[in-house]
Structure formats: C-alpha cells, structure tokens
Design a protein around this motif. Structure first.
Motif, PDB file in Angstrom:
ATOM      1  N   ILE A 110       0.850  -1.192   0.000  1.00  0.00           N
ATOM      2  CA  ILE A 110       0.000   0.000   0.000  1.00  0.00           C
ATOM      3  C   ILE A 110       0.882   1.238   0.000  1.00  0.00           C
ATOM      4  CG2 ILE A 110      -1.680   1.339   1.318  1.00  0.00           C
ATOM      5  CD1 ILE A 110      -2.768  -1.337   2.404  1.00  0.00           C
ATOM      6  N   ALA A 111       0.712   2.069  -1.032  1.00  0.00           N
ATOM      7  CA  ALA A 111       1.445   3.334  -1.122  1.00  0.00           C
ATOM      8  C   ALA A 111       0.456   4.466  -0.887  1.00  0.00           C
ATOM      9  CB  ALA A 111       2.102   3.463  -2.494  1.00  0.00           C
ATOM     10  N   ASP A 112       0.412   4.960   0.340  1.00  0.00           N
ATOM     11  CA  ASP A 112      -0.512   6.039   0.690  1.00  0.00           C
ATOM     12  C   ASP A 112       0.241   7.356   0.705  1.00  0.00           C
ATOM     13  OD1 ASP A 112      -2.489   7.669   1.576  1.00  0.00           O
ATOM     14  OD2 ASP A 112      -2.582   6.859   3.616  1.00  0.00           O
ATOM     15  N   VAL A 113       0.105   8.099  -0.376  1.00  0.00           N
ATOM     16  CA  VAL A 113       0.725   9.422  -0.443  1.00  0.00           C
ATOM     17  C   VAL A 113      -0.349  10.477  -0.682  1.00  0.00           C
ATOM     18  CG1 VAL A 113       3.046   8.711  -1.109  1.00  0.00           C
ATOM     19  CG2 VAL A 113       1.311   8.954  -2.869  1.00  0.00           C
ATOM     20  N   SER A 114      -1.526  10.220  -0.115  1.00  0.00           N
ATOM     21  CA  SER A 114      -2.638  11.168  -0.267  1.00  0.00           C
ATOM     22  C   SER A 114      -2.336  12.504   0.386  1.00  0.00           C
ATOM     23  CB  SER A 114      -3.914  10.575   0.323  1.00  0.00           C
ATOM     24  OG  SER A 114      -3.706  10.210   1.678  1.00  0.00           O
ATOM     25  N   PHE A 115      -1.352  12.511   1.296  1.00  0.00           N
ATOM     26  CA  PHE A 115      -0.959  13.735   2.002  1.00  0.00           C
ATOM     27  C   PHE A 115      -0.105  14.653   1.126  1.00  0.00           C
ATOM     28  CE2 PHE A 115       2.131  10.375   2.570  1.00  0.00           C
ATOM     29  CZ  PHE A 115       3.299  10.987   2.165  1.00  0.00           C
ATOM     30  N   ALA A 116       0.300  14.190  -0.047  1.00  0.00           N
ATOM     31  CA  ALA A 116       1.324  14.893  -0.824  1.00  0.00           C
ATOM     32  C   ALA A 116       0.880  16.250  -1.352  1.00  0.00           C
ATOM     33  CB  ALA A 116       1.788  14.012  -1.990  1.00  0.00           C
ATOM     34  N   LYS A 117      -0.418  16.467  -1.467  1.00  0.00           N
ATOM     35  CA  LYS A 117      -0.905  17.719  -2.040  1.00  0.00           C
ATOM     36  C   LYS A 117      -1.678  18.508  -0.996  1.00  0.00           C
ATOM     37  CE  LYS A 117      -3.489  19.348  -6.081  1.00  0.00           C
ATOM     38  NZ  LYS A 117      -4.228  18.925  -7.278  1.00  0.00           N
ATOM     39  N   LYS A 118      -1.412  19.807  -0.904  1.00  0.00           N
ATOM     40  CA  LYS A 118      -2.096  20.652   0.067  1.00  0.00           C
ATOM     41  C   LYS A 118      -3.535  20.921  -0.372  1.00  0.00           C
ATOM     42  CE  LYS A 118       2.067  23.012   1.731  1.00  0.00           C
ATOM     43  NZ  LYS A 118       2.773  24.320   1.841  1.00  0.00           N
ATOM     44  N   LEU A 119      -4.391  21.057   0.628  1.00  0.00           N
ATOM     45  CA  LEU A 119      -5.811  21.285   0.371  1.00  0.00           C
ATOM     46  C   LEU A 119      -6.249  22.526   1.143  1.00  0.00           C
ATOM     47  CD1 LEU A 119      -8.197  19.649  -1.045  1.00  0.00           C
ATOM     48  CD2 LEU A 119      -8.749  18.838   1.245  1.00  0.00           C
ATOM     49  N   ASP A 120      -6.917  23.439   0.465  1.00  0.00           N
ATOM     50  CA  ASP A 120      -7.415  24.665   1.103  1.00  0.00           C
ATOM     51  C   ASP A 120      -8.911  24.768   0.819  1.00  0.00           C
ATOM     52  OD1 ASP A 120      -7.969  27.151   2.096  1.00  0.00           O
ATOM     53  OD2 ASP A 120      -6.586  28.259   0.812  1.00  0.00           O
ATOM     54  N   VAL A 121      -9.714  24.438   1.833  1.00  0.00           N
ATOM     55  CA  VAL A 121     -11.174  24.445   1.678  1.00  0.00           C
ATOM     56  C   VAL A 121     -11.777  25.380   2.712  1.00  0.00           C
ATOM     57  CG1 VAL A 121     -13.270  23.063   1.575  1.00  0.00           C
ATOM     58  CG2 VAL A 121     -11.090  22.029   0.968  1.00  0.00           C
ATOM     59  N   ARG A 122     -12.637  26.274   2.268  1.00  0.00           N
ATOM     60  CA  ARG A 122     -13.317  27.193   3.185  1.00  0.00           C
ATOM     61  C   ARG A 122     -14.822  27.076   3.026  1.00  0.00           C
ATOM     62  NH1 ARG A 122     -10.277  30.969   5.801  1.00  0.00           N
ATOM     63  NH2 ARG A 122      -8.071  31.080   5.201  1.00  0.00           N
ATOM     64  N   VAL A 123     -15.522  27.415   4.100  1.00  0.00           N
ATOM     65  CA  VAL A 123     -16.986  27.416   4.094  1.00  0.00           C
ATOM     66  C   VAL A 123     -17.455  28.860   3.986  1.00  0.00           C
ATOM     67  CG1 VAL A 123     -19.066  26.841   5.397  1.00  0.00           C
ATOM     68  CG2 VAL A 123     -17.089  25.305   5.463  1.00  0.00           C
ATOM     69  N   VAL A 124     -18.340  29.112   3.021  1.00  0.00           N
ATOM     70  CA  VAL A 124     -18.792  30.470   2.736  1.00  0.00           C
ATOM     71  C   VAL A 124     -20.306  30.530   2.838  1.00  0.00           C
ATOM     72  CG1 VAL A 124     -18.931  32.252   0.957  1.00  0.00           C
ATOM     73  CG2 VAL A 124     -16.826  30.938   1.219  1.00  0.00           C
TER      74      VAL A 124
END
Length: 891
Positions: A243-257
């Motif tokens: 299992i290669a879990d590299v889901s953390f590799a990309k930053k995520l910026d989510v806001r609630v509006v």
C-alpha cells in the motif's frame, strides 16, 4: 498487507533503461511521491494499491515500470504480439485520456532511442470499449496491443471472445484505475470475478495495481484488488499487496462560505423574509469566485442544480459561451465539447453534477466551488482536488452553504477533509445476480466441475464467504430446474448435472450473454430532439415529460427549449432563448450523508453543547465570544457564519433543553392541522442508515397498532406520522422492545417486499441474472416491457423458497440501498445503553426539526410557501424563547 517503502531517485534511475532514464531527466527532472513508492515495486512485479492526489503523477507511477519492462523486451527482440498489460477504467473517456497520456511519452522515448541506438520502439497501445468499431477490433485481433485499455464490462467480453482471449493467456499486469468507483458497487463484484477467471486462464501470476485519489480503508480496498488465495492450511486469505498512501502529498485549502445571515432576532422579523431569501446572494457569491479566477469548476449535487446554476451564471457574467454545463444526461458531443474547452483554457466556468469528479484530465483549474454539502468528506476531497492540477499547487475550493443545517454539515466536512478523514468504503457483498451472469460465461468456455468454479469464485473478495448451496441454487435456476418459469419465457441457459457436480453451455446462449454483460441497470428516460434541424440534445426523465404541455419552456445543457410534442420516448423541441424557463425536476438524485461524516456532525453537536455550557459558566453573558473564537479558529468560518451557528444551537438549547448528538437520539412530537401526531426522531447516522431505521420503526408501529405510518426523511432525522391518540412515550418504549439488532433485518425484508422499491430492484437483478432480457436477436426490449416481464416472473418466484434472484434483491436493498450493518450497530448501541433515546414534549417543532417539517410539506406547497413556513416556525420559536427564557443557554 504491507506499506510500500519510498525509493531514492538513484534507485529508480538505476533500474530504468538508460534511454528512458535520460528521457525522464530531460522532461521531468525528479520523481513525485507516488512514483518514488510505486515504480520499483511494479518493476519487481509486486501487487500495489496507490492512493495519491489528482495531478500527482499516478499514471506514470503505475506505467513507468511496465513501459520499462516492455522496452527491455523490445530491445532484446523478445517483445511478442500479445497483451502484456490490461488497464481497466470505470469510464470510457478516462481510458482515452490514458492512451493520450501514454502515447506522447512513448513517442518521446522512441526519439531518444532512435538518437542513441537507431532502433524503433514498437510498443502498441489501444482502447477497446463498447464504442470500438468492428474494424478496430479486427485490427487488434490481428495485431494485438501490448497495453489494452478497457472498461470492466469489456474486460469480461474479451475474456469470453474465443479468438481474442488467446492474446490474454500470457497477461502479466492488470491496472484498476479509480478503484473507489468500483469497490462498493456491483460493477466491482463483476470485475472481481472477471479478474479471478483471468487469473485461472492466464499462465502468469497477475500483478495487480490499483489507483485512487480518495479511498478508505486501504487494507480492505487492497484485499478487493488482489483477491484471495489458499494458505498452507487450505484457508482463504488475501494475496500479498503493498500500500502506497501518499494522499498527504498535495495541500488542500477548503473554506466554508455563507451567502448571508440565516438568522435574525425578534426585532428584525420585519426584514426576515429578505434575510432568508438568500438565493440571489448565493449566485452573487458564486459569480465573485468565478470572476476572481481564470478557470472555475462549480459542483452541484443534482443535474437540475447544474442546469439552474449554469443558466443563472451565464446571465450574471454576460459571457454565455464561456460558461459550460456538464452532467450525465447531456449528449456525449456536448460533454466532450465542454471537456475540450476546459483543457484548452477557453472556459471561464463549468457547472457540473458528479460527472467531473473522476480523473478525466481537464487541465489546470484554479478553483472549485461546491454549492451545498457534498455529503461526504471523500467526495469533497475528490471535487476540490480537481483544482491545482499538480503537486506544487494547492487544491483550492469553497463550500457555499444553502441553510443552517447545510452550514453545520459543511463546516464539519471541511474540517474532516483538511484532516484527510475519509468515509469508509463498504466493499460490495456476494451478488448472486452477478454470479449467475458469470456462471453462463464459465459455461461458454467449456464443461466445468462445480467444485472448481466454487474455488475460483471464492477467491474474488466479495465472494469469499459464498456458500456452496448458494452457488448450487443459482445453477439450478440457470439450468431450468424450476420448470414453471417457462410459462413466463425464462428458459435454461446452461445444463447442470447435479449428481456428478458438473455444468456446461446450452446452444444459442452466447449472443444473449454477450448482449447482457455488465451490471448497470436500464432506466427509463426520454430522448430530447431539436425538431429542425433535427439533432439530439440530451434526455429527461419520464415523470418530467408527463408534466410538460405544448409550449412549456425548460432548460437542458444550459439552453432553453420550447416543448412541441412527444412520440413515445422521444420529445421534440425548438430553441427558445430569452423566455423564463421551467427547470427540470430530476428524480432520485439527492446524495445521502455518509455514516462516518454523519457521526462527526453528531460529535460537533456534542462539542458545541459542551463549549456553550462551559463558556456560559466561565464568562456569563459574554459566553458567545469564546465559542465564536473556537469556531473561527478550528473551522475557519467567517464571522457571520460562526454567529449563525451559535444562534442556531442557542435557540435549540433554549427551546428544547437538549441537543441531539451521535450518542443521543432526541424524540419530539407535534400535532398538525389535520390532527395527526408527528413524531420527530433527531438522529445522526447517515441517510441510508436512517432510511432503514425509519422503515423498521414505521413497520413495527403499523403492525402493533394496525394503522398506516408515513415517513419523512432527511440526513438529520425522520418523522413518523401516526394517529393523534398514540402516546409517543409508549410508542418509543414499544419500538425499543420490538425493533432490535437481531430482528431488524427480518422486519426490513417484510417492510419492503411489496413496495415499488422491491419491484424495481428485482427487475434490475433479473436483468443482470439473465431472467429478463434487454435485447433478443438484435432487437432492444424497452424498459416498460422489461418491467412487465419482471412483474410476471416475480409472481412465480415469490413462491419458491430461497430463489437466488429474490434473495439477491433483498440483499441489494439491505446492503446497498440501506446500510444494514450500521443499522445493527446503532441498535446494539441503544441496547447496551451507549446511545440514549430522550423523549421531549414540545408545543411545536424545535429549530433542528424545521427543515424536516418543511420537507414533509414540500409535496403540496411551492418554494415560496416553504420559505414562509420556515419563517413561521422560526418566529414561533423566537416568541416562545422571548416569552419565558433567559438570553443564555439553559444549562
């Protein structure tokens, strides 16, 4: 299952052919995280599941080791004319993308090889799907591709194609892309048996590679990918898989509006209607985001929502051609034009339903807007992950909320997404209709022993608990054991010698099998054509057609059309720009809140209640600032949104005295204008769980008191409507005794057996199980005729105890429509006292119940009336609180 290790750049370059290494250095310079984990392991022919974000180089992580292997064979003159790698995608369009993404690097590698050695690279890639022409298939038969890109359904077809299957005999690699789209569905069950049949047929041990951007739990999905094998004791266990879990590799910026305030005080009630009519403000916020970014993807939860937002956005932006619409009911040509426009950077915005969630390469998007809750943190990450199409860029998006419940839900989902908390996939169960289809496929190959087939099928993960008596019951049905079925034109597909334990094919069955491979059910829809010049526009549902009258105007594909007339299942229209439309009412599209996300909404409610109480004790009348600071800090909410949530919870607490949570089911009731008692259950366990629980409760009540009980359901609870004389406390106590974890499955079976749900699902299962045909001797059989046939068949098979297609219909409803395992989990929690049921008497519905009450009335009132109903309920609560409550929460 083991975690894959990360390899260094030197190790990866060291195992690559020199000219491939040179090409990679020139073009990319370095390996991305999934490539560092996967390339070497695949080259070593080890099974691997890769979980990595969109745009992180998953395709090369998967294929570079395979291409390197093929290039090495080519250089040594050992590359044969056969299929080495089978790539399986759930979408045809995704397969075409993969081919393009592989052909370019192969062309570039070939140029480097030609420069260095004067040798041509002879690796062939082809796509085979239902759209592939006969000429193209013949070409593949004569000169097979080394990498064959296909779909789960076509993989099963080529496995039974007598000539082409020989090209698969030495298959070495199988890639399953977007595996999260398959693992929890019957397409996945179908594919899992196909892979085991392939493994049994092939000379080599298959190397299985799975890919997904968002999937959990990884161990279970890995087991689904690789299937099972017998250990030294003869017991089934999952094959090894890294299992290669590299889901953390990309930053995520989510806001609630929030488009504005959803709350108001008693003093503001005169302006309340304006405050609550936030539709225009919502569109204005979406417009602002679109104007601020170069390219924006706007997600809605329904096709009708996509049409409505697209229509409005075009007019707000005054750039109609730069705003596209994309959903599954539009023609392929319309969808492809929008996709190409996105890739070319011509589209300012595209409004879609779930149709652009999957990994089709749509280029570098700047931003994603989600209107309303996506109902799952997994889906939220999938959607927002479409932006920032590279590892270096942050995936950016926002959730634009539509009401107070949506605000709370979106705040929780955004936090779950930022913490990479995914909703767990439930691996599809032992689907007997899919098994029936494959048994006919087995029979077409040769004569088989039951024992041999039983051992092959059980290696497929969804069938590891298949019982031999289940297999035999399907064989009995397929072989015509139940002769009474011939009266409704269900004839044997195989022969079965039960005494000897062998079975084989009947004559003239191959055509039926090949025409019915797959699991996606036929749904009734109406094809929409422009009359002059005649061309296909898209499709609408039959119930919508029934409401149309000549001259009515509706929106499809972001454009308005006037309805002229209908001919059978065809509707004829003419373009009609500039007149106000009637937006389509698509049926059954609302996404359900998932179980894991629902529990976190419950936990949020519990934490809010605790913090409100603690802050009131510590700060007195100034308690709100402390809670608001926490909401803004932990959930990144805007000031107004945080204040709305506080006001919402405060009024609920002051009115009801208690907050429903994941550990506390609150029951309240009110009597409507027709003197019927409405029992409201506030419960947070996911809509599929609540659907089943409400049906079981309603069935138990109706049986106990000999009365009809109607159900209204949403993601936060349900309402049971009963006669006025019923005591709510007595009814709840009765339900706790009568609906239990050990009998709920039987109650649900009884509650659904005579419903339209069961009839429709039985038709789907009967078509998959080859009882009802979609096509015969080249002629299509319409959905209406299929339904009539299945109804006749159902009358007969209901009387046959344990008939496999009936049993499969029950299983499908319990496990796939409902969520029976979590229903049992909730009931066990109640039985152990871990989940409290608290009954509260109220003069009228509490704030948390308002959306449910409005939903209950939505069949008989207009949208404006629904808003007025919500305002009336809200005013009643405010007046009640003002009349007898303090301005701080009741602790």
């Amino acid at each position: 299952m083991q975690k894959a290790r990360e390899y260094s750049e030197e190790e990866i370059y060291g195992m690559l052919e020199p000219y491939i290494a040179e090409w990679f250095r020139r073009k990319y310079g370095h390996f991305t995280p999934p490539q560092r984990y996967a390339i070497v392991e695949i080259a070593k022919k080890r099974n691997i599941l890769i979980c990595a974000p969109t745009g992180s180089g998953k395709t090369f992580a998967c294929f570079l080791g395979i291409l390197n292997y093929l290039c090495r064979l080519n250089a040594s003159g050992k590359l044969e004319d056969r299929v080495y790698c089978l790539y399986i995608s759930p979408l045809k369009a995704l397969g075409n993308d993969i081919r393009r993404n592989l052909e370019e690097p192969l062309r570039e590698i070939s140029e480097v090889l030609r420069e260095r050695q004067g040798v041509e690279l002879g690796i062939r890639i082809a796509v085979r799907t239902g759209d592939t022409t006969q000429a193209e298939r013949q070409k593949m038969l004569k000169k097979p591709p080394h990498i064959l890109i296909t779909t789960p359904e076509t993989a099963a077809i080529v496995l039974n194609a007598p000539k082409f299957r020989e090209h698969l005999r030495k298959l070495e690699f199988v890639v399953v892309d977007e595996i999260h789209e398959l693992a929890d569905s019957k397409r996945g069950a179908h594919l899992s048996i196909t892979l085991e049949r392939l493994q049994h047929f092939c000379e080599n041990e298959l190397v299985r590679i799975g890919m997904s951007a968002t999937i959990s739990p990884l161990e279970e999905v890995a087991a689904f990918l690789v299937g099972c094998e017998n250990d030294e004791r003869g017991e089934l266990k999952p094959r090894p898989c890294l299992i290669a879990d590299v889901s953390f590799a990309k930053k995520l910026d989510v806001r609630v509006v929030s488009p504005g305030s959803f709350s108001f005080s008693p003093q503001e009630s005169a302006e309340a209607e304006d405050a609550w009519d936030l539709t225009s403000a919502l569109y204005e916020r979406v417009r602002e985001f679109v104007e601020k970014h170069r390219s924006t993807l706007v997600f809605t939860n329904t096709r009708s929502g996509a049409e409505r937002v697209s229509y409005k956005l075009k007019r707000l932006l005054d750039c109609g051609e730069d705003v596209g619409t994309h959903h599954s009911s539009l023609s392929r040509e319309v969808r492809l034009a929008v996709e190409e426009g996105l890739k070319a950077g011509r589209m300012k915005a595209v409004v879609c339903s779930s149709s652009l969630e999957l990994g089709i390469d749509i280029g570098a998007l700047d931003f994603c807007v989600l209107i309303g809750s996506p109902k799952s943190s997994t889906r939220l990450i999938q959607r927002v992950g479409r932006s920032g199409h590279s590892l270096k860029r942050t995936a950016k998006g926002c959730l634009v909320v539509t009401d107070l419940d949506d605000l709370v839900e979106c705040a929780v989902l955004a936090k779950r997404a930022s913490e990479r908390k995914l909703d767990r996939v439930q691996i599809v169960g032992c689907a007997l209709d899919v098994l029936a289809q494959h048994l006919v496929g087995f029979a077409l190959e040769r004569k088989w022993s039951v024992e041999e087939v039983f051992n092959i099928v059980r290696k497929a993960c969804p069938y590891r608990y298949l019982r031999k008596e289940q297999l035999i019951s399907v064989l009995r049905y397929l072989s015509g054991k139940y002769s009474e079925l011939e009266s409704v034109k269900v004839y044997p597909k195989i022969w079965f010698d039960e005494k000897e334990g062998v079975f084989g094919r009947k004559k003239n069955v191959r055509g039926i099998y090949m025409a019915h491979i797959g699991t996606i059910p036929s749904e009734s829809s109406v094809q929409v054509y422009q009359k002059s010049p005649r061309k296909w526009i898209g499709e609408i549902d039959e119930p919508f057609l029934e409401r149309l009258e000549r001259g009515d105007i509706f929106v499809l594909g972001g454009k308005t059309y006037k309805f002229l007339h209908a001919d059978g299942l065809r509707a004829f229209v003419e373009p009609c720009e500039g007149l106000p439309p009637t937006i389509p009412s698509w049926v059954g599209e609302m996404l359900p809140l998932e179980y894991d996300s629902a529990l976190d909404v419950g936990r949020f409610r519990a934490e809010m209640e605790r913090r409100m109480e603690d802050a009131a004790n510590k700060h007195g009348k100034n308690w709100r600032n402390a809670v608001k600071s926490w909401l803004k800090r932990e959930y990144r909410l805007e000031d107004e949104a945080a204040e709305d949530i506080i006001a919402y919870f405060e009024r609920q607490k002051m009115f009801l005295g208690v907050i429903p949570t994941h550990k506390r089911i609150v029951v309240e009731h009110f009597t409507d204008d027709l003197h019927r008692k409405n029992i409201i259950f506030h419960a947070l366990f996911g809509r599929r769980t609540l659907d089943a629980l409400s049906r079981a409760f309603a069935f138990a009540l109706s049986r106990k008191f000999n009365m009809n009980v109607s159900v209204t359901l949403n993601d936060n609870g349900f309402i049971l409507r009963v006669p006025r004389e019923i005591s709510v406390r007595d009814a709840v106590e009765m339900l706790k005794k009568e609906v239990r974890s050990e009998n709920v499955e039987e109650l649900l079976r009884k509650s659904v057996q005579n419903t339209e749900l069961f009839k429709r699902r039985f038709r789907h299962c009967a078509v998959r199980g080859l009882m009802v045909l979609r096509q015969y001797k080249g002629f299509d059989i319409g959905v209406g005729k299929q339904q009539r046939s299945s109804s006749s068949i159902l009358e007969i098979v209901r009387k046959i105890e344990g008939f496999p297609i009936v049993e499969e219909t029950f299983r499908e409803i319990l496990e796939e429509v409902f969520d029976i395992e979590h229903v049992k989990e909730v009931l066990q929690g109640i039985e152990r006292g871990e989940i409290e049921i608290k009954v509260v008497e109220t003069p009228f519905p509490s704030p948390f119940a308002h959306n449910l009450v409005a939903l209950q009335a939505s069949d008989v009132i207009l949208m404006e009336s629904r808003r007025e109903l919500l305002l009336q309920l809200h005013r009643k609560v405010l007046e009640y609180i003002k009349g007898g409550a303090e301005s701080s929460p009741k602790i």
